[in-house]
Design an enzyme around this catalytic site. Structure first.
Site, PDB file in Angstrom:
ATOM      1  N   LYS A 174      43.528 -10.955  25.275  1.00 40.97           N
ATOM      2  CA  LYS A 174      43.044 -12.292  24.919  1.00 40.97           C
ATOM      3  C   LYS A 174      44.030 -13.455  25.396  1.00 40.97           C
ATOM      4  O   LYS A 174      44.927 -13.378  25.034  1.00 40.97           O
ATOM      5  CB  LYS A 174      42.819 -12.484  23.221  1.00 40.97           C
ATOM      6  CG  LYS A 174      41.834 -13.740  22.841  1.00 40.97           C
ATOM      7  CD  LYS A 174      42.057 -14.101  21.545  1.00 40.97           C
ATOM      8  CE  LYS A 174      43.279 -15.099  21.560  1.00 40.97           C
ATOM      9  NZ  LYS A 174      43.040 -16.139  22.137  1.00 40.97           N
ATOM     10  N   GLU A 250      56.820 -11.594  20.647  1.00 40.20           N
ATOM     11  CA  GLU A 250      57.999 -12.571  21.259  1.00 40.20           C
ATOM     12  C   GLU A 250      57.579 -13.890  20.611  1.00 40.20           C
ATOM     13  O   GLU A 250      56.557 -14.427  21.052  1.00 40.20           O
ATOM     14  CB  GLU A 250      58.004 -12.404  22.591  1.00 40.20           C
ATOM     15  CG  GLU A 250      59.156 -13.494  23.154  1.00 40.20           C
ATOM     16  CD  GLU A 250      58.971 -13.553  24.864  1.00 40.20           C
ATOM     17  OE1 GLU A 250      59.070 -14.719  25.284  1.00 40.20           O
ATOM     18  OE2 GLU A 250      58.410 -12.716  25.421  1.00 40.20           O
ATOM     19  N   CYS A 284      59.452 -21.532  25.193  1.00 41.74           N
ATOM     20  CA  CYS A 284      59.796 -20.937  23.991  1.00 41.74           C
ATOM     21  C   CYS A 284      61.453 -20.791  24.001  1.00 41.74           C
ATOM     22  O   CYS A 284      61.945 -21.025  22.970  1.00 41.74           O
ATOM     23  CB  CYS A 284      59.225 -19.908  23.685  1.00 41.74           C
ATOM     24  SG  CYS A 284      59.534 -18.472  24.821  1.00 41.74           S
ATOM     25  N   GLU A 378      60.546 -26.188  16.199  1.00 39.09           N
ATOM     26  CA  GLU A 378      59.949 -26.161  17.685  1.00 39.09           C
ATOM     27  C   GLU A 378      59.335 -27.453  18.278  1.00 39.09           C
ATOM     28  O   GLU A 378      58.027 -27.484  17.561  1.00 39.09           O
ATOM     29  CB  GLU A 378      59.348 -24.709  18.212  1.00 39.09           C
ATOM     30  CG  GLU A 378      59.312 -24.511  19.751  1.00 39.09           C
ATOM     31  CD  GLU A 378      58.912 -22.976  20.039  1.00 39.09           C
ATOM     32  OE1 GLU A 378      59.373 -22.660  20.897  1.00 39.09           O
ATOM     33  OE2 GLU A 378      58.247 -22.649  19.185  1.00 39.09           O
TER      34      GLU A 378
END
Length: 482
Positions: A174, A250, A284, A378
């Site tokens: 996906k 991750e 990231c 983040e």
């Protein structure tokens, strides 16, 4: 570009088809804001059909020799490399990724090429139990689900599918609703490479729908996800509550770089600036926190400001553009919200004027308290915090003072200090005199703490998509002779 030139259907059992409901979602250009494509939204029924197709295709695919599976992988690797320009154009149009920094087709094709020749998992044998010859078998898990992020979709498509397929699994992937086009393009390349129907299935849709169905599906035996820590926790819970499927995660990062006073300042500026600037800060492992020893802080900051301000915003399809817009309105608004937080808690030392459209000016904050949100969360934009430190212990403490642990870096000419600091930093990868996106393809990549579980790489990935089975063989007359 129109729907007639872009594939927007689902890829299930070797064929493109509309979703079972016929419903679509709009994909808007990050540059113009106009509708770029109407992409079909996978329903629960579509997910179930894709998983069923993968389950049906799995036995024959697993029965092939590694060499025969590898022939399909190497064909796909060549097709991906040949499609570099088209893939770069699709991502520039859909999410504003500058073609000038597009490396994804080259990096992605290497995964398929590597695993086309490396898929020979080795079991083991033992005579340590008297009267027995015992062996271990390495076998594919069955149906693997992959849910990939929007920032580098081609790399993650290849990074997850290549080892899973090489191990003998069938896959349902996906894509992110923010960047579905290149995944569907790669599905078409897989069809051209001749993959048997059902071995690769590609769905477009949102997390609460198709993503949740995949994470909870009883016929999915392993799931690899890259994305936010918040979503990763939800996926892990759904995986556990359904059938205890293997999970490879991750997740997010708040990656620190520590610059000691004996470091090569010019190299440290160049590397850390590239890290936080790449894909407009939407990675990231971007160096969003930089800690500089007080003695060189003023010199480092001045050089960093000059380098960061040199970004050339503009049309991402223009090879001279080095910074594109944020991926969409949601991401743009999120970054601006964090910038406002930074203004309230720290000192902004760059141009505070608003950039046009979905662009965000490269932004630097200094003197930001360690406990505030912009230091802990983040941002995913071209926003960096540069704080100072006096001692090695202080730098390590501040760098570790977060729930994230994906990537960290240390710059120093003192090898003893570099090794001490690297061993104490709580991160899955530590760069010494280098920083993200630098990594070793044969080195395990993943996060500590809330940045994930398990590892991915050339050597380590395939193991996560296999089961180890012990076979105990009792042999008459075999045993101690004394």
């Amino acid at each position: 570009m129109t729907d007639t030139t872009i594939e927007t259907r689902l890829f299930i059992n070797g064929e493109f088809r509309p979703s079972s409901s016929g419903e679509t979602f709009e994909l808007r250009s990050a540059v113009s804001g106009e509708v770029l494509a109407n992409v079909y939204e996978a329903t629960n029924e579509d997910v179930n059909e894709a998983v069923a197709a993968a389950k049906a295709a799995f036995p024959a695919w697993a029965a092939l020799s590694p060499y025969d599976r590898g022939r399909y992988l190497v064909k796909l690797a060549d097709l991906i490399l040949e499609s570099h320009a088209e893939l770069a154009r699709l991502e520039a149009e859909s999410m504003g990724r500058p073609v000038s920094s597009y490396f994804d087709a080259v990096a992605g094709s290497k995964y398929f090429r590597y695993f086309s020749e490396a898929a020979y998992p080795q079991g083991s044998s033992s005579l340590n139990t008297p009267g027995f010859v015992n062996i271990t078998l390495k076998q594919p898990v069955g149906v693997v689900a992959a849910i990939i992020p929007w920032n580098v979709p081609v790399v993650f498509f290849c990074k997850k599918l290549a080892p899973a397929l090489a191990a003998g699994n069938a896959v349902v992937l996906k894509s992110s609703e923010k960047a579905p086009l290149t995944s569907l393009y790669l599905a078409d390349l897989a069809k051209k490479a001749g993959f048997p129907p059902g071995v690769i299935n590609v769905l477009s849709g949102h997390g609460p729908g198709a993503g949740a169905t995949l994470a909870s599906h009883l016929d999915v035996r392993a799931l690899s996800f890259t994305g936010s820590s918040r979503t990763g926790k939800l996926i892990a819970k759904m995986a556990t509550d359904s059938n205890m499927k293997k999970v490879i995660l991750e997740l997010g990062g708040k990656s620190p770089a520590i610059i000691f006073d004996d470091a090569d300042i010019d190299a440290a500026v160049r590397d850390t600036r590239f890290s936080i600037h790449l894909i407009s800060g939407q990675t990231c492992m971007a160096n969003s926190r930089i800690y500089v020893q007080r003695k060189i802080a003023a010199a480092f900051l001045e050089k960093f400001k000059t380098a960061f301000a040199s970004s050339r915003m503009g049309d991402p399809t223009d090879p001279s553009t080095t910074q594109g817009p944020q991926a969409d309105k949601i991401q743009h608004a999120t970054v601006l919200r964090y910038i406002e937080m930074g203004k309230e808690t720290g000192t902004m030392v760059t141009d505070g004027q608003d950039a046009p459209g979905l662009f965000v000016n490269p932004t630097i904050f200094i003197n930001v308290p360690e406990h505030v949100k912009i230091m802990k969360e983040e941002v995913f934009g071209p926003v960096v915090i540069i704080n100072t430190f006096d001692t090695e212990a202080e730098a390590v403490h501040n760098a570790n003072n977060t729930e994230y642990g994906l990537y960290a870096a240390v710059y120093t000419k003192d090898l003893d200090r570099a090794m001490r600091v690297a061993s104490r930093l709580e991160a899955g990868t530590v760069g010494v005199n280098c920083t993200s996106p630098t990594k070793g393809d044969d080195m395990p990549f993943g996060g500590q703490k809330s940045s994930g579980i398990q590892r991915e790489s050339y050597i380590h990935s395939m193991e996560t998509f296999m089961e180890t089975k012990s076979v105990l063989i009792k042999v008459e007359g075999l045993g101690a002779t004394i």
